[in-house]
Motif scaffolding. Structure first.
Motif, PDB file in Angstrom:
ATOM      1  N   ASN A   1      66.467  31.450  -9.962  1.00 24.86           N
ATOM      2  CA  ASN A   1      65.143  31.245  -9.358  1.00 24.86           C
ATOM      3  C   ASN A   1      64.805  32.324  -8.329  1.00 24.86           C
ATOM      4  O   ASN A   1      64.197  32.057  -7.289  1.00 24.86           O
ATOM      5  CB  ASN A   1      65.055  29.859  -8.711  1.00 24.86           C
ATOM      6  CG  ASN A   1      65.204  28.748  -9.722  1.00 24.86           C
ATOM      7  OD1 ASN A   1      64.711  28.854 -10.849  1.00 24.86           O
ATOM      8  ND2 ASN A   1      65.890  27.685  -9.344  1.00 24.86           N
ATOM      9  N   GLY A   2      65.240  33.555  -8.635  1.00 23.71           N
ATOM     10  CA  GLY A   2      64.923  34.673  -7.756  1.00 23.71           C
ATOM     11  C   GLY A   2      65.915  34.896  -6.641  1.00 23.71           C
ATOM     12  O   GLY A   2      65.818  35.873  -5.889  1.00 23.71           O
ATOM     13  N   TYR A   3      66.930  34.015  -6.540  1.00 22.79           N
ATOM     14  CA  TYR A   3      67.909  34.102  -5.459  1.00 22.79           C
ATOM     15  C   TYR A   3      69.293  34.421  -6.012  1.00 22.79           C
ATOM     16  O   TYR A   3      69.601  34.156  -7.173  1.00 22.79           O
ATOM     17  CB  TYR A   3      67.964  32.787  -4.675  1.00 22.79           C
ATOM     18  CG  TYR A   3      66.721  32.495  -3.879  1.00 22.79           C
ATOM     19  CD1 TYR A   3      66.658  32.804  -2.523  1.00 22.79           C
ATOM     20  CD2 TYR A   3      65.600  31.933  -4.484  1.00 22.79           C
ATOM     21  CE1 TYR A   3      65.506  32.537  -1.784  1.00 22.79           C
ATOM     22  CE2 TYR A   3      64.443  31.678  -3.753  1.00 22.79           C
ATOM     23  CZ  TYR A   3      64.402  31.980  -2.409  1.00 22.79           C
ATOM     24  OH  TYR A   3      63.275  31.731  -1.681  1.00 22.79           O
ATOM     25  N   CYS A   4      70.142  34.974  -5.145  1.00 24.42           N
ATOM     26  CA  CYS A   4      71.526  35.268  -5.529  1.00 24.42           C
ATOM     27  C   CYS A   4      72.267  33.970  -5.803  1.00 24.42           C
ATOM     28  O   CYS A   4      72.123  32.992  -5.064  1.00 24.42           O
ATOM     29  CB  CYS A   4      72.218  36.047  -4.409  1.00 24.42           C
ATOM     30  SG  CYS A   4      73.977  36.362  -4.723  1.00 24.42           S
ATOM     31  N   TRP A   5      73.059  33.964  -6.871  1.00 21.33           N
ATOM     32  CA  TRP A   5      73.802  32.759  -7.255  1.00 21.33           C
ATOM     33  C   TRP A   5      74.834  32.354  -6.214  1.00 21.33           C
ATOM     34  O   TRP A   5      75.230  31.185  -6.154  1.00 21.33           O
ATOM     35  CB  TRP A   5      74.470  32.969  -8.611  1.00 21.33           C
ATOM     36  CG  TRP A   5      75.589  33.982  -8.634  1.00 21.33           C
ATOM     37  CD1 TRP A   5      75.648  35.182  -8.005  1.00 21.33           C
ATOM     38  CD2 TRP A   5      76.826  33.871  -9.362  1.00 21.33           C
ATOM     39  NE1 TRP A   5      76.813  35.841  -8.287  1.00 21.33           N
ATOM     40  CE2 TRP A   5      77.569  35.054  -9.122  1.00 21.33           C
ATOM     41  CE3 TRP A   5      77.372  32.901 -10.197  1.00 21.33           C
ATOM     42  CZ2 TRP A   5      78.819  35.281  -9.673  1.00 21.33           C
ATOM     43  CZ3 TRP A   5      78.619  33.142 -10.751  1.00 21.33           C
ATOM     44  CH2 TRP A   5      79.331  34.310 -10.491  1.00 21.33           C
TER      45      TRP A   5
ATOM     46  N   THR B   1      69.118  34.075  -0.176  1.00 23.95           N
ATOM     47  CA  THR B   1      68.912  35.521  -0.283  1.00 23.95           C
ATOM     48  C   THR B   1      68.126  35.874  -1.532  1.00 23.95           C
ATOM     49  O   THR B   1      68.609  35.705  -2.658  1.00 23.95           O
ATOM     50  CB  THR B   1      70.270  36.263  -0.297  1.00 23.95           C
ATOM     51  OG1 THR B   1      71.029  35.883   0.847  1.00 23.95           O
ATOM     52  CG2 THR B   1      70.045  37.769  -0.277  1.00 23.95           C
ATOM     53  N   LEU B   2      66.903  36.401  -1.336  1.00 29.09           N
ATOM     54  CA  LEU B   2      66.074  36.836  -2.452  1.00 29.09           C
ATOM     55  C   LEU B   2      66.650  38.101  -3.070  1.00 29.09           C
ATOM     56  O   LEU B   2      67.074  39.016  -2.361  1.00 29.09           O
ATOM     57  CB  LEU B   2      64.647  37.106  -1.975  1.00 29.09           C
ATOM     58  CG  LEU B   2      63.792  35.869  -1.670  1.00 29.09           C
ATOM     59  CD1 LEU B   2      62.495  36.291  -0.995  1.00 29.09           C
ATOM     60  CD2 LEU B   2      63.495  35.107  -2.952  1.00 29.09           C
ATOM     61  N   VAL B   3      66.675  38.138  -4.388  1.00 29.90           N
ATOM     62  CA  VAL B   3      67.194  39.298  -5.105  1.00 29.90           C
ATOM     63  C   VAL B   3      66.095  40.342  -5.231  1.00 29.90           C
ATOM     64  O   VAL B   3      64.938  40.025  -5.508  1.00 29.90           O
ATOM     65  CB  VAL B   3      67.715  38.879  -6.495  1.00 29.90           C
ATOM     66  CG1 VAL B   3      68.119  40.090  -7.322  1.00 29.90           C
ATOM     67  CG2 VAL B   3      68.904  37.928  -6.333  1.00 29.90           C
TER      68      VAL B   3
ATOM     69  N   ILE C   1      55.702  36.522  -8.773  1.00 29.51           N
ATOM     70  CA  ILE C   1      56.330  36.292 -10.077  1.00 29.51           C
ATOM     71  C   ILE C   1      57.712  36.919 -10.155  1.00 29.51           C
ATOM     72  O   ILE C   1      58.572  36.464 -10.901  1.00 29.51           O
ATOM     73  CB  ILE C   1      55.407  36.807 -11.206  1.00 29.51           C
ATOM     74  CG1 ILE C   1      55.570  35.922 -12.444  1.00 29.51           C
ATOM     75  CG2 ILE C   1      55.661  38.254 -11.555  1.00 29.51           C
ATOM     76  CD1 ILE C   1      54.499  36.172 -13.491  1.00 29.51           C
ATOM     77  N   LYS C   2      57.956  37.972  -9.366  1.00 31.50           N
ATOM     78  CA  LYS C   2      59.278  38.603  -9.359  1.00 31.50           C
ATOM     79  C   LYS C   2      60.341  37.669  -8.782  1.00 31.50           C
ATOM     80  O   LYS C   2      61.530  37.870  -8.994  1.00 31.50           O
ATOM     81  CB  LYS C   2      59.247  39.915  -8.586  1.00 31.50           C
ATOM     82  CG  LYS C   2      58.640  41.065  -9.379  1.00 31.50           C
ATOM     83  CD  LYS C   2      58.706  42.375  -8.603  1.00 31.50           C
ATOM     84  CE  LYS C   2      58.210  43.538  -9.457  1.00 31.50           C
ATOM     85  NZ  LYS C   2      58.248  44.823  -8.720  1.00 31.50           N
ATOM     86  N   LEU C   3      59.877  36.658  -8.047  1.00 25.84           N
ATOM     87  CA  LEU C   3      60.811  35.678  -7.496  1.00 25.84           C
ATOM     88  C   LEU C   3      61.141  34.584  -8.500  1.00 25.84           C
ATOM     89  O   LEU C   3      61.999  33.758  -8.258  1.00 25.84           O
ATOM     90  CB  LEU C   3      60.224  35.031  -6.234  1.00 25.84           C
ATOM     91  CG  LEU C   3      59.845  35.987  -5.101  1.00 25.84           C
ATOM     92  CD1 LEU C   3      59.280  35.197  -3.933  1.00 25.84           C
ATOM     93  CD2 LEU C   3      61.046  36.811  -4.666  1.00 25.84           C
ATOM     94  N   MET C   4      60.435  34.593  -9.635  1.00 26.70           N
ATOM     95  CA  MET C   4      60.613  33.538 -10.639  1.00 26.70           C
ATOM     96  C   MET C   4      61.451  34.043 -11.790  1.00 26.70           C
ATOM     97  O   MET C   4      61.109  33.883 -12.955  1.00 26.70           O
ATOM     98  CB  MET C   4      59.259  33.064 -11.164  1.00 26.70           C
ATOM     99  CG  MET C   4      58.323  32.562 -10.091  1.00 26.70           C
ATOM    100  SD  MET C   4      56.687  32.196 -10.772  1.00 26.70           S
ATOM    101  CE  MET C   4      55.781  31.800  -9.279  1.00 26.70           C
ATOM    102  N   SER C   5      62.562  34.707 -11.483  1.00 25.52           N
ATOM    103  CA  SER C   5      63.407  35.268 -12.535  1.00 25.52           C
ATOM    104  C   SER C   5      63.863  34.174 -13.495  1.00 25.52           C
ATOM    105  O   SER C   5      64.281  33.095 -13.078  1.00 25.52           O
ATOM    106  CB  SER C   5      64.632  35.936 -11.909  1.00 25.52           C
ATOM    107  OG  SER C   5      65.501  36.410 -12.885  1.00 25.52           O
TER     108      SER C   5
END
Length: 857
Positions: free
Chosen positions: A178-182, A187-189, A297-301
């Motif tokens: 969901n745009g964050y590091c697993w 932390t936003l990627v 939308i880049k945060l919605m990986s």
């Protein structure tokens, strides 16, 4: 965890320590090449040593250990090793947090893991133990890299990557949630373009795909399907769409397997990271709004495997392309479900004939047009439209005048509304339209793979250094083999921030060029840890070889792995990379086989509170703590009995206590009759002259042996096997006192069979009981007994089992089987148990030897 009720006689702590010491002294589990014996290589995926082992881990290892022990009893030369996947970012982060060195932290965890695995009596050949963070192992990672570099299978290029600013390293798409590091949800990627090292997995795309055929029936269908989809071979056409209103802009290319639907395209949809997007938005009339939406939308990986189910999000760029087949202007959109790394990073949206396109276009009110009809309906549909109808000027959000379909038609059929290609069957339309595109210079036939080359660069310390040097005079220079391993510096400055720690360690980075002898700099990236785990199982065959990764002759004896065991989560990374590595080694002449593992088993998880055990979730049951309270054998038999091995298991304190009571019950039984059996010595069992009680005991013992043997060898229904052994135990108790009407030799045979059948699952107590029955040699010297078919076939019946009155299976049991025993067997049968999941048995209707009906709610 509740303390078990103390029992007289059975002392698991004393018994388990005793037999573990004897096994080690006798080197029972050591295995060496022996061409005179059939081999069997059984392996559980090596663990990453972090924290402490819990009962979720133990289930995986218990399954493998049962297989290994059964195969030894069956006369096989068994290789069953263990090692540690010891490199990785978590160790580095933990070291920073705890102000220690990653090696210290890792080795402390390895010590704890090994202590726990030994405590459970797993039958590993510890002489073969490996740790991937040791130079004697990772030097061969570097050696393999150099061989791949020589063959153009390793290369360096600039690429867009997922970058975690907190980890300061590259993340795979699967590691972005969901745009964050697993690893940390705060932390936003980011997306960055950096130089990276790659391994050319795509050079083996066809082989990786085709060789899956060899694994059908031996690997889970689900894993094979996941790998086929991940490799993703597609035959189709590449088509260029000119940008209509941006002077000097490059054409946008799409790859499509259904060029026959191109007249139904109503939009172009780009990946959020498409390289042409900045130019398209530069002077767009909707630039401000579009750039705002692009950032969102880049945060919605979206993970590739979730594309079909993810919520579709997108926006209109204000720009258009021209469909080269009919001159229509199509709006250019951006969609979160289009991936740059798959295909061209752009798709033509044909909502009338693709489910994802349909969902997206319906949400944003984009036109939906039908251009393919089922064969039987083609003529009637075609009659409603002129053959060359070409609606034009489609803008973002414009609707068609025709009635839109309520769902997409994605099958093959006949082209309609497709200009000169109308009325052609799909196959012919695809061929003719691809040829037309090629003749006009805006397209061509092409076969593509979804699989991408493997980016192995990581900008951290705790990993294998990439063996490359950069010289101003000679450029990129491989490190000579004689200078391997390139060692990690012992005292790096680890902060978890900024560039790679190796880049700020002068004693590492500064070196001399192997060619000219001048000053040079080392590569500061380290390798992805999947490199370590892609070939570790070969090193087990020859773990201390200082001159080569392994001796090919030893590998030829042991390989392929006969049974590999691990989680489904590794289906498309570790398992695919290890298959790739095997093929590279084959081409290097190191091995002769195409696939590393002949059989694969993916076990279910152990849950607590409905969630997989995890330290981060605070729901673990510590393995060592459990063994200290109940004994290792109790933990082993519980994890094997509570559910079929491929199913998830919900941890239950009540059930673990039941397993403890069962072992006490068996121990008391052996303890009660051991003296009489020993004094009687070994006698011949004369079944013909047996009393009714003796026949009853022998029949039950051999029926149980027959079915347990089948469960071990063919079905892996360990839970069912344990239920059968429990049923046998009940039968023996039902015949007490055994002294009345049973000869000592009959008692010996029945009790020995009971002990032997328990041995693979509860080896410590089985060894103790075997000794109690008068055997001076360890049970490991015994052979698996052959069931007496004549005795086993007597008085067996097949009982239909219903759940709420509906037939769900049949169970073969001894005539007169008790209700409780039959219910236990029904719960252990996978076909029946699936209808009991999440339900409570409120009533049992049992007609002896005729019918069992379980009423559930």
């Amino acid at each position: 965890m509740a303390e078990p009720t103390p029992q007289a006689g059975y002392d698991p702590q004393k018994i388990e320590a005793k037999w573990q010491q004897r096994w080690e002294q006798a080197r029972v589990f050591d295995s060496d090449v022996d061409p005179a014996k059939p081999k069997y290589y059984v392996l559980e995926m090596l663990p990453y040593p972090s924290g402490t082992l819990h009962m979720g881990h133990m289930r995986n290892y218990a399954i493998g250990d049962v297989v290994a022990r059964v195969k030894r009893l069956r006369g096989f030369n068994v290789l069953h090793p263990m090692g540690w996947d010891a490199f990785g970012l978590p160790a580095e982060n933990a070291a920073i947090k705890n102000h220690t060195h990653p090696r210290v932290w890792t080795n402390q965890n390895i010590h704890e893991f090994q202590r726990t695995l030994r405590r459970f009596g797993f039958s590993y050949d510890w002489r073969r133990e490996i740790s991937t963070c040791e130079p004697e192992y990772y030097r061969w990672n570097q050696w393999f890299f150099l061989r791949m570099l020589e063959r153009n299978l390793a290369y360096r290029k600039k690429s867009r990557v997922n970058w975690c600013p907190k980890c300061c390293t590259v993340l795979a798409n699967e590691q972005v949630v969901n745009g964050y590091c697993w690893r940390h949800e705060d932390t936003l990627v980011e997306t960055r373009e950096i130089e990276q090292w790659f391994l050319r997995t795509t050079a083996y795309s066809d082989q990786l795909l085709d060789d899956l055929n060899q694994l059908e029936g031996s690997w889970p269908d689900r894993v094979i399907t996941m790998q086929r989809n991940w490799i993703g071979k597609s035959e189709g056409a590449r088509v260029k769409f000119a940008v209509a209103d941006v002077p000097g802009a490059d054409s946008i290319e799409v790859f499509t397997t259904r060029i026959d639907t191109i007249y139904g395209a109503t939009a172009m949809i780009l990946a959020p990271t498409h390289p042409l997007l900045p130019k398209l938005l530069e002077a767009s009339p909707v630039r401000a709004e579009a750039e705002k939406k692009l950032a969102q939308i880049k945060l919605m990986s979206v993970k590739a495997e979730d594309l079909a189910t993810a919520e579709k999000e997108g926006f209109f760029t204000g720009r258009h392309v021209v469909n080269p087949f009919n001159g229509e202007k199509l709006p250019i959109w951006v969609g979160n479900f289009v991936l740059l790394e798959y295909g061209t990073g752009a798709i033509m949206a044909v909502p009338g004939h693709d489910e994802r396109d349909f969902e997206f276009c319906k949400k944003y009110h984009l036109p939906i047009r039908t251009v393919v009809a089922p064969v039987e309906a083609a003529s009637s549909v075609s009659a409603g439209f002129s053959a060359g109808a070409r609606p034009s000027g489609l803008q973002g959000g414009t609707s068609m005048s025709t009635v839109a379909p309520t769902e997409p038609f994605s099958d093959y059929g006949v082209s309609i509304n497709s200009g000169e290609f109308s009325d052609l069957p799909t196959g012919s339309a695809k061929q003719k339209m691809a040829a037309f595109a090629e003749s006009k210079g805006f397209g061509k036939k092409e076969t593509v793979f979804r699989l991408r080359d493997w980016g192995i660069s990581r900008q951290r310390y705790w990993g294998t250094p990439i063996p490359v040097i950069y010289c101003e005079k000679d450029g990129m220079v491989p490190v000579p083999d004689k200078d391997l391993p390139v060692l990690l510096p012992p005292n790096p400055n680890l902060t978890g921030e900024g560039e790679s720690p190796l880049a700020t360690t002068p004693e590492f980075i500064n070196t001399t060029c192997p060619k000219c002898g001048g000053p040079a700099r080392r590569e500061t990236d380290t390798m992805d840890t999947f490199v370590d785990s892609s070939w570790y199982f070969y090193r087990y065959c020859d773990p201390h070889n200082p001159n080569a990764p392994f001796d090919s002759a030893k590998v030829a004896y042991w390989f392929p792995i006969d049974q590999y065991i691990g989680g489904i989560t590794h289906a498309i990374l570790h398992l695919l990379y290890s298959r790739f590595w095997c093929k590279v080694m084959r081409d290097l002449g190191l091995v002769k086989h195409n696939e590393p593992a002949a059989r694969l088993f993916t076990q279910g998880m152990v849950l607590k509170g409905g969630t997989a055990m995890s330290k981060s979730k605070g729901n673990v049951v510590g393995a060592h703590d459990m063994a200290d309270k109940y004994g290792a054998d109790t933990g082993r038999i519980y994890t094997l009995f509570a559910a079929p091995p491929e199913k998830d298991l919900e941890w239950s304190e009540e059930s673990i206590d039941g397993a403890w009571r069962f072992l006490n019950r068996v121990y008391r039984l052996i303890e009660r009759h051991a003296l009489a059996v020993r004094e009687a010595g070994v006698g011949v069992v004369a079944a013909a002259s047996a009393t009714e009680k003796e026949k009853r005991l022998l029949r039950k013992a051999h029926q149980t042996l027959q079915r347990v043997t089948s469960d071990f060898e063919t079905r892996w229904h360990f839970n069912s096997a344990i239920a059968l052994i429990m049923e046998l135990t009940n039968e023996i108790y039902a015949c007490e006192p055994l002294e009345e009407g049973t000869r000592p030799e009959i008692r010996r045979e029945v009790l020995e069979l009971l002990t032997l059948m328990l041995a693979p699952m509860t080896p410590h107590i089985a060894e103790e009981m075997w000794e109690m029955l008068g055997h001076s040699n360890g049970l490991w010297t015994a052979a698996w007994p052959a069931p007496n078919a004549e005795l086993a076939k007597a008085d067996e019946v097949e009982v239909p089992v219903q759940v709420n009155g509906r037939l769900r299976g049949k169970l073969k049991v001894a005539a007169g089987a008790k209700q409780d025993d039959l219910v236990a067997l029904a719960k252990a049968d996978p076909g029946i148990a699936q209808h009991l999941e999440g339900k409570r048995i409120v009533k049992v209707v049992y007609v002896p030897d005729k019918l069992l009906n379980l009423v559930v709610a």
